[in-house]
Design a protein around this motif. Structure first.
Motif, PDB file in Angstrom:
ATOM      1  N   VAL A   1       0.835  -1.205   0.000  1.00  0.00           N
ATOM      2  CA  VAL A   1       0.000   0.000   0.000  1.00  0.00           C
ATOM      3  C   VAL A   1       0.872   1.257   0.000  1.00  0.00           C
ATOM      4  CG1 VAL A   1      -1.561   1.350   1.442  1.00  0.00           C
ATOM      5  CG2 VAL A   1      -2.061  -1.055   0.975  1.00  0.00           C
ATOM      6  N   LYS A   2       1.918   1.252   0.786  1.00  0.00           N
ATOM      7  CA  LYS A   2       2.822   2.410   0.806  1.00  0.00           C
ATOM      8  C   LYS A   2       3.412   2.674  -0.585  1.00  0.00           C
ATOM      9  CE  LYS A   2       4.540   2.383   5.593  1.00  0.00           C
ATOM     10  NZ  LYS A   2       5.749   2.191   6.426  1.00  0.00           N
ATOM     11  N   GLU A   3       3.837   1.609  -1.236  1.00  0.00           N
ATOM     12  CA  GLU A   3       4.397   1.759  -2.581  1.00  0.00           C
ATOM     13  C   GLU A   3       3.363   2.324  -3.545  1.00  0.00           C
ATOM     14  OE1 GLU A   3       5.811  -2.093  -3.637  1.00  0.00           O
ATOM     15  OE2 GLU A   3       7.419  -2.102  -2.122  1.00  0.00           O
ATOM     16  N   SER A   4       2.111   1.920  -3.374  1.00  0.00           N
ATOM     17  CA  SER A   4       1.048   2.434  -4.227  1.00  0.00           C
ATOM     18  C   SER A   4       0.837   3.928  -4.017  1.00  0.00           C
ATOM     19  CB  SER A   4      -0.249   1.669  -3.947  1.00  0.00           C
ATOM     20  OG  SER A   4      -1.314   2.143  -4.732  1.00  0.00           O
ATOM     21  N   LEU A   5       0.906   4.356  -2.756  1.00  0.00           N
ATOM     22  CA  LEU A   5       0.755   5.784  -2.451  1.00  0.00           C
ATOM     23  C   LEU A   5       1.934   6.590  -2.982  1.00  0.00           C
ATOM     24  CD1 LEU A   5      -0.513   5.515   1.248  1.00  0.00           C
ATOM     25  CD2 LEU A   5      -1.882   6.047  -0.766  1.00  0.00           C
ATOM     26  N   GLU A   6       3.117   6.049  -2.791  1.00  0.00           N
ATOM     27  CA  GLU A   6       4.321   6.758  -3.262  1.00  0.00           C
ATOM     28  C   GLU A   6       4.344   6.883  -4.779  1.00  0.00           C
ATOM     29  OE1 GLU A   6       7.200   4.265  -1.471  1.00  0.00           O
ATOM     30  OE2 GLU A   6       7.059   5.210   0.526  1.00  0.00           O
ATOM     31  N   LYS A   7       3.873   5.850  -5.456  1.00  0.00           N
ATOM     32  CA  LYS A   7       3.831   5.882  -6.912  1.00  0.00           C
ATOM     33  C   LYS A   7       2.966   7.015  -7.422  1.00  0.00           C
ATOM     34  CE  LYS A   7       2.801   2.930 -10.902  1.00  0.00           C
ATOM     35  NZ  LYS A   7       2.318   1.590 -11.344  1.00  0.00           N
TER      36      LYS A   7
END
Length: 465
Positions: free
Chosen positions: A91-97
């Motif tokens: 989820v964090k990676e999705s937000l950062e993307k």
């Protein structure tokens, strides 16, 4: 990937089921009027649930979802155990993307309290967030709901929205911020409902807030998040699914609930068993029959865990509109008055009886008690769960459902009653006292309860095998 959107409607098949609540030869409305009088009788069912997105890997999409919502600052709610695990990292990676600014709140307490809610609410108020994202089980999602509610109502006192009689039970009239719930257990159903549950420490009992305004904007059901779940967590959350479905299916019928609210917006989230919820609850039970034991016994059985994830959402839609009753009502003091018990597979720095365990432990006694009020439903539920109901008599309805539950409980190694959780007969009065304020759910029992009947069910639950 499956995207489910729920609207306030009754299908043709549901209307046929609706007629089954009526006496032969008269309409459901006429039956309702004959039962309780035309002026105060409930006659309507209102369907409400979150949008649900299901599919392996869909948690990777939440960054895009929040970008589409024009979110600028997001409160990401999780817990200390999950914070370092793949579901949160994805989820964090999705937000950062998507270049979305977010702050992580991971101080969620497993089985939250009014105090732990207050800490999350303070974090939310200081952060001035415009969207919320929960990644976790029921404790995380419920904490996120509370943070959203009170941050959007900064002048409210904590008990304003808490269910009566413990709180004031005020309606929620404000518009809350968008909230996406990524559920990482197959049990809570919180990703579908407008309900949040917590321990109210001054009374040492569980209570909650129930209002459709709290339901997540989107519930994300990603089976890949379940692969890290240990045996006991899968077991106890699965029994929560089972009880959600059974209690909503056997709850007091919606058209026997009165008085009807004068304003439709005051119609409670928990409306009693009804033809719409029945569809979801029965389907959840059928999935439990085929996949529950498999999901517990094999953490790599993705098919079984995926199906139980769906069952959790289905049961959540069922009980989110029909409600639960005595298993949950008595579970609240069982978990709230915990002494020293700690469950394997649960990382906690405090005594803890997992919610699903506290719910299932009294279920055999509960269904034996309420069966005379709706024996056909008990027999039908037992059949769905795998019992041989050929020629079962109405008088044996409670026994046949209790027996099939005990079979599941024994096979999945549930402790032998509340005595193994640290309680004795001397604790029964306190457990009864903790159950009585749970009117939001106990009044949905199809058979009226009092102090003596609650005490009797608890006594029967001291040992269960």
């Amino acid at each position: 990937m499956l995207l489910l959107k729920c609207s306030n409607m009754i299908t043709k098949s549901s209307f046929s089921a609706f007629r089954s609540f009526s006496k032969p030869g008269i309409t459901a409305m006429q039956h309702c009027m004959l039962s309780t009088g035309p002026e105060d009788c409930e006659y309507a069912v209102e369907m409400a649930c979150s949008n649900i997105r299901y599919g392996p890997g869909v948690s990777r999409e939440v960054g895009k979802d929040l970008a589409n919502m024009k979110a600028k600052k997001v409160m990401l709610v999780t817990d200390k155990n999950l914070e370092q695990l793949p579901p949160v990292q994805v989820v964090k990676e999705s937000l950062e993307k998507e270049n979305i600014n977010f702050e992580v709140y991971s101080n969620t307490r497993v089985e939250p309290t009014d105090q732990s809610f207050a800490d999350a609410i303070s974090f939310a108020k200081q952060g001035n967030f415009d969207a919320y994202l929960a990644v976790g089980g029921g404790s995380v999602i419920d904490t996120c709901k509370a943070a959203n509610l009170y941050a959007c109502n900064p002048d409210a006192e904590f008990l304003d929205f808490v269910n009566a009689p413990i709180g004031k039970g005020k309606p929620v009239t404000s518009v809350l911020k968008p909230l996406i719930a990524v559920t990482t257990t197959a049990g809570t159903g919180s990703e579908t409902t407008g309900v949040t549950i917590f321990d109210y420490l001054p009374m040492k009992a569980k209570t909650g807030i129930a209002n459709r305004a709290l339901k997540p904007t989107l519930g994300v059901v990603d089976p890949l998040t379940l692969l890290h779940l240990p045996n006991r967590v899968t077991c106890y959350t699965g029994f929560d699914v089972l009880c959600h479905a059974l209690e909503s299916f056997t709850a007091l019928a919606f058209n026997k609930r009165f008085p009807r609210p004068l304003d439709p917006q005051l119609r409670p989230a928990y409306q009693g068993s009804n033809p719409i919820s029945d569809i979801w609850s029965k389907h959840a039970l059928s999935i439990c029959k085929d996949y529950f034991v498999r999901a517990v016994n094999n953490s790599e059985d993705l098919e079984a865990r995926s199906e139980m994830h769906l069952a959790s959402a289905f049961a959540g839609i069922g009980f989110g509109n029909a409600g639960v009753h005595l298993c949950h009502g008595m579970s609240y003091p069982i978990s709230g008055l915990v002494k020293e018990y700690k469950s394997p597979d649960y990382t906690s720095d405090h005594p803890l009886i997992p919610h699903g365990l506290s719910v299932i432990i009294t279920a055999p006694a509960v269904f034996r008690f309420i069966a005379p009020a709706c024996p056909e439903r008990h027999i039908e539920a037992a059949g769905i769960l795998g019992a041989d109901i050929t020629n079962v008599k109405r008088s044996d309805a409670g026994a046949v459902l209790s027996d099939v539950l005990l079979k599941y409980m024994s096979e999945l190694q549930i402790p032998n009653g509340i005595s193994e959780l640290g309680y004795s007969s001397a604790d029964i009065p306190a457990l009864v006292a903790g159950t009585l304020p749970q009117e939001r759910v106990t009044k949905l029992s199809p058979r009226t309860v009092d102090k003596d009947s609650i005490a009797h069910m608890l006594e029967e639950s001291l040992t269960i095998y």
